[in-house]
Structures are given as C-alpha cells and as structure tokens.
Design a protein around this motif. Sequence first.
Motif, mmCIF file in Angstrom:
data_model
loop_
_atom_site.group_PDB
_atom_site.id
_atom_site.type_symbol
_atom_site.label_atom_id
_atom_site.label_comp_id
_atom_site.label_asym_id
_atom_site.label_seq_id
_atom_site.Cartn_x
_atom_site.Cartn_y
_atom_site.Cartn_z
ATOM 1 N N SER A 218 0.776 -1.103 -0.259
ATOM 2 C CA SER A 218 0.050 0.005 -0.024
ATOM 3 C C SER A 218 0.853 1.291 0.071
ATOM 4 N N TYR A 219 0.703 2.015 -1.093
ATOM 5 C CA TYR A 219 1.572 3.128 -1.189
ATOM 6 C C TYR A 219 1.368 4.234 -0.033
ATOM 7 N N ARG A 220 0.241 4.386 0.417
ATOM 8 C CA ARG A 220 -0.301 5.304 1.430
ATOM 9 C C ARG A 220 0.063 4.773 2.938
ATOM 10 N N TRP A 221 0.336 3.390 2.967
ATOM 11 C CA TRP A 221 0.903 2.961 4.346
ATOM 12 C C TRP A 221 2.341 3.026 4.195
ATOM 13 N N ALA A 222 3.179 2.834 3.173
ATOM 14 C CA ALA A 222 4.416 2.894 2.967
ATOM 15 C C ALA A 222 4.993 4.445 3.208
ATOM 16 N N ALA A 223 4.225 5.605 2.706
ATOM 17 C CA ALA A 223 4.398 6.978 2.630
ATOM 18 C C ALA A 223 4.484 7.298 4.061
ATOM 19 N N ARG A 224 3.250 6.902 4.637
ATOM 20 C CA ARG A 224 2.793 7.271 6.157
ATOM 21 C C ARG A 224 4.142 6.814 7.153
ATOM 22 N N ILE A 225 4.484 5.813 7.045
ATOM 23 C CA ILE A 225 5.592 5.033 7.757
ATOM 24 C C ILE A 225 6.807 5.784 7.495
ATOM 25 N N ALA A 226 7.120 5.958 6.283
ATOM 26 C CA ALA A 226 8.613 6.571 6.037
ATOM 27 C C ALA A 226 8.424 8.392 6.278
ATOM 28 N N ALA A 227 7.435 8.798 6.212
ATOM 29 C CA ALA A 227 7.359 10.198 6.615
ATOM 30 C C ALA A 227 7.612 10.487 8.167
ATOM 31 N N HIS A 228 7.406 9.448 8.919
ATOM 32 C CA HIS A 228 7.479 9.662 10.405
ATOM 33 C C HIS A 228 8.923 9.475 10.989
ATOM 34 N N ARG A 229 9.728 9.031 10.190
ATOM 35 C CA ARG A 229 10.855 8.530 10.614
ATOM 36 C C ARG A 229 11.556 10.085 11.064
ATOM 37 N N PRO A 230 12.444 9.907 12.073
ATOM 38 C CA PRO A 230 13.265 8.728 12.448
ATOM 39 C C PRO A 230 12.348 7.898 13.562
ATOM 40 N N TYR A 231 12.666 6.642 13.964
ATOM 41 C CA TYR A 231 11.991 5.952 14.942
ATOM 42 C C TYR A 231 13.144 5.841 15.876
ATOM 43 N N PRO A 232 12.614 5.748 17.165
ATOM 44 C CA PRO A 232 13.599 5.746 18.399
ATOM 45 C C PRO A 232 13.826 4.249 18.413
ATOM 46 N N ASP A 233 13.152 3.551 18.135
ATOM 47 C CA ASP A 233 13.356 1.915 18.465
ATOM 48 C C ASP A 233 12.484 1.401 17.574
ATOM 49 N N VAL A 234 12.729 -0.387 17.408
ATOM 50 C CA VAL A 234 12.101 -1.043 16.693
ATOM 51 C C VAL A 234 10.575 -1.000 17.095
ATOM 52 N N ASP A 235 10.254 -1.074 18.585
ATOM 53 C CA ASP A 235 8.953 -1.097 18.938
ATOM 54 C C ASP A 235 8.095 0.181 18.394
ATOM 55 N N ALA A 236 8.699 1.362 18.363
ATOM 56 C CA ALA A 236 7.983 2.449 17.988
ATOM 57 C C ALA A 236 7.732 2.345 16.390
ATOM 58 N N LEU A 237 8.541 1.843 15.742
ATOM 59 C CA LEU A 237 8.244 1.503 14.316
ATOM 60 C C LEU A 237 7.316 0.912 14.022
ATOM 61 N N LEU A 238 7.252 -0.228 15.002
ATOM 62 C CA LEU A 238 6.153 -1.535 14.601
ATOM 63 C C LEU A 238 4.881 -1.031 14.901
ATOM 64 N N ALA A 239 4.894 -0.234 16.179
ATOM 65 C CA ALA A 239 3.673 0.403 16.591
ATOM 66 C C ALA A 239 2.949 1.551 15.625
ATOM 67 N N ALA A 240 3.858 2.161 14.710
ATOM 68 C CA ALA A 240 3.316 2.944 13.858
ATOM 69 C C ALA A 240 3.157 2.344 12.561
ATOM 70 N N ALA A 241 3.605 1.186 12.229
ATOM 71 C CA ALA A 241 3.125 0.251 11.223
ATOM 72 C C ALA A 241 1.758 -0.136 11.440
ATOM 73 N N ASP A 242 1.712 -1.032 12.752
ATOM 74 C CA ASP A 242 0.146 -1.185 13.130
ATOM 75 C C ASP A 242 -0.843 -0.112 12.899
ATOM 76 N N GLU A 243 -0.659 1.019 13.476
ATOM 77 C CA GLU A 243 -1.572 2.193 13.319
ATOM 78 C C GLU A 243 -1.824 2.599 12.024
ATOM 79 N N ALA A 244 -0.761 2.557 11.057
ATOM 80 C CA ALA A 244 -1.013 2.886 9.710
ATOM 81 C C ALA A 244 -1.881 1.667 9.093
ATOM 82 N N SER A 245 -1.744 0.523 9.294
ATOM 83 C CA SER A 245 -2.331 -0.712 8.839
ATOM 84 C C SER A 245 -3.920 -0.633 9.110
#
Length: 178
Positions: A37-64
């Motif tokens: 999903s381009y919207r999902w990918a753009a949203r996660i990329a736009a919110h970088r940097p992530y402080p840790d993997v847990d924050a990244l995965l939480a953002a991915a879940d929210e975007a999903s």
Amino acid sequence: MRGTSVPAAPPRLGGLDRFNRASAGSAEAALLGCCASYRWAARIAAHRPYPDVDALLAAADEASYDLSPDDLDEALADESSPGLHDSAPQAAHTALAAAHAAYESSFGHAFVICLDAFSPAEHLDQVLSGIRLRMNNEPDEEQSIAADELRRLARARLARLVANHPESDAPSPAHRVL
C-alpha cells in the motif's frame, strides 16, 4: 616521530539506523516490500526517525488499521498465496491449488495468513484449515480478517527488514513457501 594511524572503519549501521537514514524513496520502496500500500509506506517513511523497533512496529500497526478499502485492495493485489515446497507430494500441491483457487474466486484476492506462530510442519494444515474456515465468511467479515492477517504479515516483514543485519537491504519473503 609520530606514527600514522589508520582511521577506523565507520561503524556499520544496523537495520533501524539504516532505515531511519535512508532517503524517502528508498525507505518507501523497502516498505512496499512489506505491504504494497503506497499510503501505508509513505506514512511510515514520513514519520522517521523511529527511536526503536517497537515504535516503528507500533506506527506500522496504526497505519495498517487506517487502511481504506482501496488501500487494502492495493496491498492484497500484490500478495501471493502461500505455496508448498517443491518436495511436497503432488496431491498436496493439487489440494492447495484448488483451495487457493476457490478462495480467490470467492473473494477476489490471494489468501493471506501469517504463519509466524506455527512450525513449518504445521503450515500446510494451517493454510488449508484457514481457507476452509474463512470460505464461510461474508465478504465484509473476510476483508476484516484479511486486513488483520496482512497487518501481521507486514509487521513480521518490517521486523525482519530492520533486524540488526546491515548486509541485508531487502525484506525476506514471509512464509510464502511451505
């Protein structure tokens, strides 16, 4: 006389650091390998940097969870149904192909299931029983279940993408071959 020192090699960046520092285009391309999903990918990329993997995965879940039906259709269109290893008996290939064809005919997209919680020996049974069970769903109910399975797959792929392995630049496929 002073000795000449050789500069130390720069530290190799781990997966999350590399992901955080990648260009927006590179990050989005890598993310599309996790969920198409381009919207999902753009949203996660736009919110970088992530402080840790847990924050990244939480953002991915929210975007999903925020995927629209069109976003979900886009992502599901890029998925392929889990297959069997070439060494599996021909009868198993035939049964699985028939089950996938019936599912795809009913719902218009590949059957998706996250098999991370199961051993490889259980994958075929999980896929076949999952298809049998989910074939009874109404389209709206199945879309919700497929969205949740896709979220779980994307999360697992993303975790592998940013695992601390600098030599790996692409996500590995998530349980596509049984």
